[in-house]
Every structure is written in C-alpha cells, then in structure tokens.
Design an enzyme around this catalytic site. Structure first.
Site, mmCIF file in Angstrom:
data_model
loop_
_atom_site.group_PDB
_atom_site.id
_atom_site.type_symbol
_atom_site.label_atom_id
_atom_site.label_comp_id
_atom_site.label_asym_id
_atom_site.label_seq_id
_atom_site.Cartn_x
_atom_site.Cartn_y
_atom_site.Cartn_z
ATOM 1 N N HIS A 1 40.739 35.386 7.549
ATOM 2 C CA HIS A 1 39.675 36.386 7.512
ATOM 3 C C HIS A 1 39.790 37.245 6.249
ATOM 4 O O HIS A 1 38.799 37.440 5.525
ATOM 5 C CB HIS A 1 39.734 37.255 8.775
ATOM 6 C CG HIS A 1 38.749 38.374 8.792
ATOM 7 N ND1 HIS A 1 37.708 38.441 9.695
ATOM 8 C CD2 HIS A 1 38.623 39.481 7.995
ATOM 9 C CE1 HIS A 1 36.993 39.530 9.443
ATOM 10 N NE2 HIS A 1 37.533 40.188 8.424
ATOM 11 N N GLU A 2 41.009 37.756 5.999
ATOM 12 C CA GLU A 2 41.170 38.659 4.849
ATOM 13 C C GLU A 2 40.945 37.920 3.534
ATOM 14 O O GLU A 2 40.302 38.458 2.620
ATOM 15 C CB GLU A 2 42.559 39.311 4.872
ATOM 16 C CG GLU A 2 42.801 40.238 6.055
ATOM 17 C CD GLU A 2 41.673 41.225 6.301
ATOM 18 O OE1 GLU A 2 41.039 41.682 5.330
ATOM 19 O OE2 GLU A 2 41.408 41.525 7.480
ATOM 20 N N HIS B 1 37.438 37.397 2.283
ATOM 21 C CA HIS B 1 36.802 38.521 1.577
ATOM 22 C C HIS B 1 36.928 38.359 0.056
ATOM 23 O O HIS B 1 36.072 38.842 -0.691
ATOM 24 C CB HIS B 1 37.457 39.846 1.979
ATOM 25 C CG HIS B 1 36.978 40.400 3.283
ATOM 26 N ND1 HIS B 1 35.687 40.831 3.473
ATOM 27 C CD2 HIS B 1 37.621 40.619 4.459
ATOM 28 C CE1 HIS B 1 35.549 41.293 4.716
ATOM 29 N NE2 HIS B 1 36.708 41.169 5.339
HETATM 30 NI NI NI Z 1 37.016 41.860 7.307
#
Ligand code: NI
Length: 177
Positions: free
Chosen positions: A141-142, A145
C-alpha cells in the site's frame, strides 16, 4: 511537525516520486520526523512522502498492538527509502484497506501475500526483508503511493468500497487510514 495530508483528487498524489540520492542529510531527517509526527497524530499504520506533498521515494510504517487492528500482526517500525518490492509467490489475497488520503473510507484490495522488499533506511543502511500477510499488505500500500497509485485504483469489486460508518455500522472506532 504535523503536516497536512493530501487527499485523493490532488494531482500530486498521482505523480511518480523521485529516488532519494543522498542519505543522512538534514533534509531527509526533517522529512522523516514530519512524516512520523503526522502518522502518529492521525494514528496511521503507514505514510508515504507524497502524501505530505514531497515527491520522494520514502515511506514509513509500523504497527504495535494497535487496538484499531486487533487481528493484525505487528509490523516493525520502519523507514524505507528507494524501496524495491518482489512478490515471492503469485498468490494474492483480498483484504480491507484504508488510507489517510481517502479519509473515512474502506475498500477491499487484492495484494500479494508473500513479498520480499529491500531498500535503505535514512542513514543509507540496507534493509532486506521477507514479509507476509498484513505486513506485506502495508508495504505494498505505502509503496504504491510512490508510483501515484491509491488503493481505490486497485479495487475489483466496488460493492466492497464505502464509508466506514456505513460499511460497519455500530463500530465506534473512528479509524482514518
Ligand atoms: Ni495510503
């Protein structure tokens, strides 16, 4: 310093972030201090530099017995710079995610279950780890980004995407990521 977190719709969240070229600099340490302050303030499990408007390949994450994630295993407190992710198996699993840039919402997102990740800490010391399940999910998830990808862009079934209080009525936790 607690920084404002950009919300989905801000074009800066869609940029591909640049690699960090110099480690152990006052700028990098100040960035990470701000990211930590911001993540702690919002009770996040992770934060990526682009979320505070800094287009560099830096993420932080960590979960210690967070009452908001009663079933989640602990994730070591980590600063990860210039990460490289390699799935170790093609198996993916669907799981609920939220994001500080998509406040008040949750969605079910497929992620690799077994993953190797490497990169550097803020001092330039190499990090190389295998991760599974929730730990692997947080890292994916990170790091998404850093490539301008927000979790809603990976959702397959939009019936499993919505506002937390509508999805989970009666739950008092005001989780925001
Ligand atoms: Ni996030």
């Amino acid at each position: 310093m607690i920084r404002d977190v950009l919300r989905m719709g801000d074009p800066r969240l869609l940029q591909v972030a640049k690699e960090v070229e110099r480690f152990d600099t006052s700028d990098l340490h100040a960035l990470i201090a701000d990211m930590r302050d911001t993540m702690a303030h919002l009770h996040g499990a992770g934060l990526a530099a682009p979320q505070i408007g800094v287009s560099l390949r830096v993420v932080i994450f960590g979960v210690q017995c967070n009452p908001r994630y009663p079933d989640a295993e602990e994730v070591p407190d980590t600063v990860l710079v210039n990460p490289v992710l390699t799935p170790l198996d093609e198996v993916q699993e669907e799981g609920w995610e939220g994001c500080l840039s998509v406040p008040g919402m949750r969605g079910v997102v497929p992620r690799f279950v077994l993953l190797h990740y490497k990169g550097f800490d803020q001092y330039g010391k190499p990090i190389s780890r295998d991760a599974t399940d929730f730990h692997a999910r947080v890292v994916q998830h990170e790091c998404d980004h850093l490539d301008g990808i927000l979790y809603p862009m990976r959702i397959r079934d939009f019936r499993q995407f919505g506002f937390i209080d509508a999805l989970f009525p009666g739950q008092t936790e005001s989780a925001e990521d």
